[in-house]
Design an enzyme around this catalytic site. Structure first.
Site, mmCIF file in Angstrom:
data_model
loop_
_atom_site.group_PDB
_atom_site.id
_atom_site.type_symbol
_atom_site.label_atom_id
_atom_site.label_comp_id
_atom_site.label_asym_id
_atom_site.label_seq_id
_atom_site.Cartn_x
_atom_site.Cartn_y
_atom_site.Cartn_z
ATOM 1 N N ALA A 12 0.831 -1.216 0.000
ATOM 2 C CA ALA A 12 0.000 0.000 0.000
ATOM 3 C C ALA A 12 0.860 1.260 0.000
ATOM 4 C CB ALA A 12 -0.937 0.001 1.209
ATOM 5 N N GLY A 13 2.187 1.075 -0.096
ATOM 6 C CA GLY A 13 3.086 2.231 -0.158
ATOM 7 C C GLY A 13 3.332 2.654 -1.598
ATOM 8 N N GLY A 16 5.484 -0.308 -3.522
ATOM 9 C CA GLY A 16 4.709 -1.548 -3.394
ATOM 10 C C GLY A 16 3.409 -1.483 -4.182
ATOM 11 N N THR A 136 18.019 -0.398 -0.940
ATOM 12 C CA THR A 136 18.291 0.939 -1.450
ATOM 13 C C THR A 136 19.768 1.138 -1.750
ATOM 14 O OG1 THR A 136 18.308 3.268 -0.767
ATOM 15 C CG2 THR A 136 18.388 1.660 0.988
ATOM 16 N N ASP A 137 20.054 2.093 -2.633
ATOM 17 C CA ASP A 137 21.467 2.433 -2.888
ATOM 18 C C ASP A 137 22.082 3.181 -1.699
ATOM 19 O OD1 ASP A 137 20.163 4.875 -3.177
ATOM 20 O OD2 ASP A 137 20.965 5.314 -5.176
ATOM 21 N N GLU A 138 21.240 3.661 -0.782
ATOM 22 C CA GLU A 138 21.773 4.437 0.356
ATOM 23 C C GLU A 138 22.647 3.590 1.277
ATOM 24 O OE1 GLU A 138 19.248 7.142 2.406
ATOM 25 O OE2 GLU A 138 18.230 7.758 0.592
ATOM 26 N N TYR A 161 18.040 5.543 8.776
ATOM 27 C CA TYR A 161 17.293 4.786 7.760
ATOM 28 C C TYR A 161 18.224 3.866 6.979
ATOM 29 C CZ TYR A 161 15.446 3.805 3.108
ATOM 30 O OH TYR A 161 15.088 3.173 1.938
ATOM 31 N N LYS A 165 18.484 -0.264 6.736
ATOM 32 C CA LYS A 165 18.352 -1.026 5.488
ATOM 33 C C LYS A 165 19.607 -1.880 5.255
ATOM 34 C CE LYS A 165 15.477 -0.894 2.764
ATOM 35 N NZ LYS A 165 14.213 -1.704 2.637
HETATM 36 P P1 NAD Z 1 6.635 3.824 1.545
HETATM 37 O O1 NAD Z 1 7.030 4.486 2.826
HETATM 38 O O2 NAD Z 1 5.903 4.603 0.530
HETATM 39 O O3 NAD Z 1 5.767 2.526 1.857
HETATM 40 C C1 NAD Z 1 6.114 1.607 2.856
HETATM 41 C C2 NAD Z 1 4.925 0.696 3.082
HETATM 42 O O4 NAD Z 1 5.311 -0.282 4.058
HETATM 43 C C3 NAD Z 1 3.693 1.408 3.622
HETATM 44 O O5 NAD Z 1 2.545 1.025 2.910
HETATM 45 C C4 NAD Z 1 3.618 0.940 5.071
HETATM 46 O O6 NAD Z 1 2.305 0.882 5.602
HETATM 47 C C5 NAD Z 1 4.248 -0.438 4.980
HETATM 48 N N1 NAD Z 1 4.790 -0.860 6.272
HETATM 49 C C6 NAD Z 1 5.606 -0.160 7.103
HETATM 50 N N2 NAD Z 1 5.844 -0.845 8.224
HETATM 51 C C7 NAD Z 1 5.188 -2.027 8.102
HETATM 52 C C8 NAD Z 1 5.062 -3.172 8.930
HETATM 53 N N3 NAD Z 1 5.654 -3.219 10.125
HETATM 54 N N4 NAD Z 1 4.320 -4.209 8.496
HETATM 55 C C9 NAD Z 1 3.713 -4.162 7.301
HETATM 56 N N5 NAD Z 1 3.787 -3.093 6.464
HETATM 57 C C10 NAD Z 1 4.511 -2.041 6.863
HETATM 58 O O7 NAD Z 1 7.990 3.239 0.954
HETATM 59 P P2 NAD Z 1 8.475 3.147 -0.560
HETATM 60 O O8 NAD Z 1 9.100 4.430 -0.949
HETATM 61 O O9 NAD Z 1 7.386 2.574 -1.377
HETATM 62 O O10 NAD Z 1 9.663 2.077 -0.396
HETATM 63 C C11 NAD Z 1 9.378 0.687 -0.429
HETATM 64 C C12 NAD Z 1 10.657 -0.078 -0.228
HETATM 65 O O11 NAD Z 1 11.592 0.248 -1.240
HETATM 66 C C13 NAD Z 1 11.348 0.209 1.097
HETATM 67 O O12 NAD Z 1 11.887 -0.984 1.589
HETATM 68 C C14 NAD Z 1 12.455 1.183 0.722
HETATM 69 O O13 NAD Z 1 13.542 1.085 1.612
HETATM 70 C C15 NAD Z 1 12.817 0.696 -0.654
HETATM 71 N N6 NAD Z 1 13.354 1.713 -1.571
HETATM 72 C C16 NAD Z 1 12.713 2.904 -1.752
HETATM 73 C C17 NAD Z 1 13.212 3.826 -2.673
HETATM 74 C C18 NAD Z 1 12.509 5.138 -2.922
HETATM 75 O O14 NAD Z 1 13.043 5.970 -3.658
HETATM 76 N N7 NAD Z 1 11.322 5.375 -2.400
HETATM 77 C C19 NAD Z 1 14.368 3.524 -3.395
HETATM 78 C C20 NAD Z 1 15.014 2.295 -3.155
HETATM 79 C C21 NAD Z 1 14.486 1.391 -2.261
HETATM 80 O O1 DAU Z 2 18.280 6.539 -2.851
HETATM 81 C C1 DAU Z 2 17.148 5.798 -2.522
HETATM 82 C C2 DAU Z 2 16.381 6.467 -1.411
HETATM 83 O O2 DAU Z 2 15.746 7.600 -1.970
HETATM 84 C C3 DAU Z 2 15.358 5.548 -0.744
HETATM 85 O O3 DAU Z 2 16.022 4.492 -0.121
HETATM 86 C C4 DAU Z 2 14.517 6.316 0.273
HETATM 87 O O4 DAU Z 2 13.501 5.481 0.788
HETATM 88 C C5 DAU Z 2 13.879 7.506 -0.428
HETATM 89 O O5 DAU Z 2 13.154 8.277 0.506
HETATM 90 C C6 DAU Z 2 14.951 8.364 -1.096
HETATM 91 O O6 DAU Z 2 15.802 8.982 -0.100
HETATM 92 P P1 DAU Z 2 16.292 10.500 -0.227
HETATM 93 O O7 DAU Z 2 16.676 10.983 1.101
HETATM 94 O O8 DAU Z 2 17.289 10.641 -1.325
HETATM 95 O O9 DAU Z 2 14.924 11.176 -0.738
HETATM 96 P P2 DAU Z 2 14.206 12.544 -0.358
HETATM 97 O O10 DAU Z 2 13.079 12.747 -1.310
HETATM 98 O O11 DAU Z 2 13.916 12.663 1.091
HETATM 99 O O12 DAU Z 2 15.327 13.625 -0.703
HETATM 100 C C7 DAU Z 2 15.898 13.714 -2.007
HETATM 101 C C8 DAU Z 2 16.953 14.797 -1.969
HETATM 102 O O13 DAU Z 2 16.300 16.073 -1.817
HETATM 103 C C9 DAU Z 2 17.914 14.690 -0.803
HETATM 104 O O14 DAU Z 2 19.204 15.106 -1.226
HETATM 105 C C10 DAU Z 2 17.351 15.674 0.230
HETATM 106 C C11 DAU Z 2 16.729 16.742 -0.632
HETATM 107 N N1 DAU Z 2 15.534 17.427 -0.090
HETATM 108 C C12 DAU Z 2 14.524 16.677 0.393
HETATM 109 C C13 DAU Z 2 13.380 17.265 0.888
HETATM 110 C C14 DAU Z 2 12.255 16.440 1.439
HETATM 111 C C15 DAU Z 2 15.458 18.811 -0.146
HETATM 112 O O15 DAU Z 2 16.383 19.485 -0.625
HETATM 113 N N2 DAU Z 2 14.316 19.394 0.315
HETATM 114 C C16 DAU Z 2 13.283 18.683 0.854
HETATM 115 O O16 DAU Z 2 12.281 19.301 1.293
#
Ligand code: NAD
Ligand code: DAU
Length: 352
Positions: A12-13, A16, A136-138, A161, A165
């Site tokens: 639901a994220g 996902g 994640t690449d982080e 975070y 991970k």
């Molecule tokens: P998101 O925060 O949008 O969604 C996370 C989802 O996980 C939510 O629906 C939440 O309800 C669910 N969740 C959290 N805790 C839970 C629990 N204890 N049990 C069951 N469900 C739970 O996250 P996203 O951005 O969609 O990221 C999804 C995955 O991909 C994460 O593992 C994240 O680390 C990874 N990831 C994200 C990015 C990015 O840019 N967003 C990049 C690389 C990897």
């Molecule tokens: O690299 C993968 C990661 O990307 C995932 O693992 C994380 O789940 C995802 O949240 C994302 O992390 P970042 O920290 O890179 O994303 P965020 O959108 O928070 O920030 C992107 C960049 O923008 C970062 O350098 C911080 C900056 N930023 C972010 C916010 C929210 C700003 O400059 N202003 C802002 O208000």
């Protein structure tokens, strides 16, 4: 339907839900979406597939061992795509414990439930079962001006975070090496696209700009992220689940490096063209430099050669087309983001 059954945690994220929509609407898999529905979840993001025969939603917590065991027993999955996590770096700076609980402990609980299930499978099913940890690449920390993250880049996480991970990656590999659980790991760069929760840079900037609110840029805006359209990530994850080598890691990225300032300026210029109400001086006049994120990684950039050459995946969307489609989606889907702004998160600064 005679499709493989796959548990998608965190369905639901943001990512996902893209995975669920992709697998369900293309009739690729019978999806069991397991999500506890935190603040970041939104069931309207899976509404397009919610009534399909090959989709089931289960509200459950990955930290709850009994609940996880029941899910595996009831649905007898052929694979797992584990995305459930706390995902926002700034929230992890404000409060790390929830990240350790969900990302580290939750992952270990899920690995144990998967192991128990896998051990009970007959040989044919056990040989094809796979657990994909979506990471994640982080975990690799920060790059300097040159170079790319490769699968062999040492782990060096900076935030609570990314440390959580990194820990979950290590757990998954340990369950593979120690117990033989068939595990693969993906490490992806920054995703963007529709249904992205507005705590993250791109949706925050789009929605603030639409409301003529300040556009906060951390530090001087020179930090670099490597952007991947979320639907490309969903396809990569399925490719890795189906064809990835056990015990291996695959980096996922589309070679779209941008500074944060460039990203924000691009959104501003698109909005100048796409909306009637532009502030005087254009949307760029709303840009505001704010206190930097503590421990802010300077640059992320992914080398996805292994995934491209060995498994045949390639990103289809480039940043210019993907960001335009994303801005358009937010303009057309106020019914999705308005309740979030009113009830969950109104754009306040997090993580100081
Ligand atoms: P998101 O925060 O949008 O969604 C996370 C989802 O996980 C939510 O629906 C939440 O309800 C669910 N969740 C959290 N805790 C839970 C629990 N204890 N049990 C069951 N469900 C739970 O996250 P996203 O951005 O969609 O990221 C999804 C995955 O991909 C994460 O593992 C994240 O680390 C990874 N990831 C994200 C990015 C990015 O840019 N967003 C990049 C690389 C990897
Ligand atoms: O690299 C993968 C990661 O990307 C995932 O693992 C994380 O789940 C995802 O949240 C994302 O992390 P970042 O920290 O890179 O994303 P965020 O959108 O928070 O920030 C992107 C960049 O923008 C970062 O350098 C911080 C900056 N930023 C972010 C916010 C929210 C700003 O400059 N202003 C802002 O208000």
């Amino acid at each position: 339907m005679n499709l493989p059954t796959v548990i998608v945690t965190g369905g639901a994220g943001f990512i996902g839900s893209a995975v669920c929509r992709y697998l369900v609407s293309n009739q690729i898999a019978n999806v069991i979406n397991v999500d506890v529905l935190t603040y970041a979840a939104n069931l309207t993001s899976v509404e397009p597939v919610a009534h399909a025969d090959n989709y089931t939603f289960v509200k459950a917590d990955i930290c709850d061992a009994e609940a996880m065991q029941q899910v595996f027993e009831k649905y007898q999955p052929d694979g797992v795509m584990h995305l459930a996590a706390e995902s926002h770096v700034d929230r992890s700076i404000t409060g790390a414990q929830k990240f350790i609980e969900t990302n580290v402990l939750g992952t270990s609980v899920l690995l144990d439930a998967a192991l128990k299930h896998w051990r009970g499978l007959d040989k044919e099913k056990a040989d094809t079962f796979k657990f994909l940890l979506v990471s994640t690449d982080e975990v690799y920390g920060s790059l300097g001006a040159d170079g790319l993250f490769e699968e062999v880049t040492p782990y060096d996480p900076s935030s609570p975070y990314s440390a959580s991970k990194a820990a979950s990656d290590h757990l998954a590999i340990a369950w593979h090496r120690t117990y033989g659980l068939p595990v693969v790991i993906s490490n992806c760069s920054n995703n963007y696209g529709p249904y992205h929760f507005p705590e993250k840079l791109i949706p925050l900037i789009i929605l603030n700009a639409l409301h003529h609110k300040p556009l906060p840029i951390y530090g001087d805006g020179s930090n670099v992220r490597d952007w991947l359209f979320v639907d490309d990530h969903a396809k990569a994850l399925w490719t890795i689940l189906k064809t990835g080598e056990l015990g291996e890691k695959y980096n996922v990225g589309g070679r779209n490096e941008r500074t944060n300032l460039e990203v924000v300026q691009t959104v501003c210029r698109l909005l100048d063209d796409m909306v009637d109400s532009t502030p005087e001086g254009g949307h760029e006049s709303l840009i505001t430099y704010v206190t930097d994120r503590p421990g802010h990684d300077a640059r992320y950039a992914i080398d996805a050669t292994k995934l491209e050459n060995e498994l045949g995946w390639k990103a289809e969307e480039n940043f210019d087309t993907g960001i335009k489609a994303t801005v358009q989606w937010y303009l057309e889907n106020e019914s999705w983001w308005r309740p979030i702004l009113e009830q969950k998160y109104a754009g306040e600064r997090l993580g100081l």
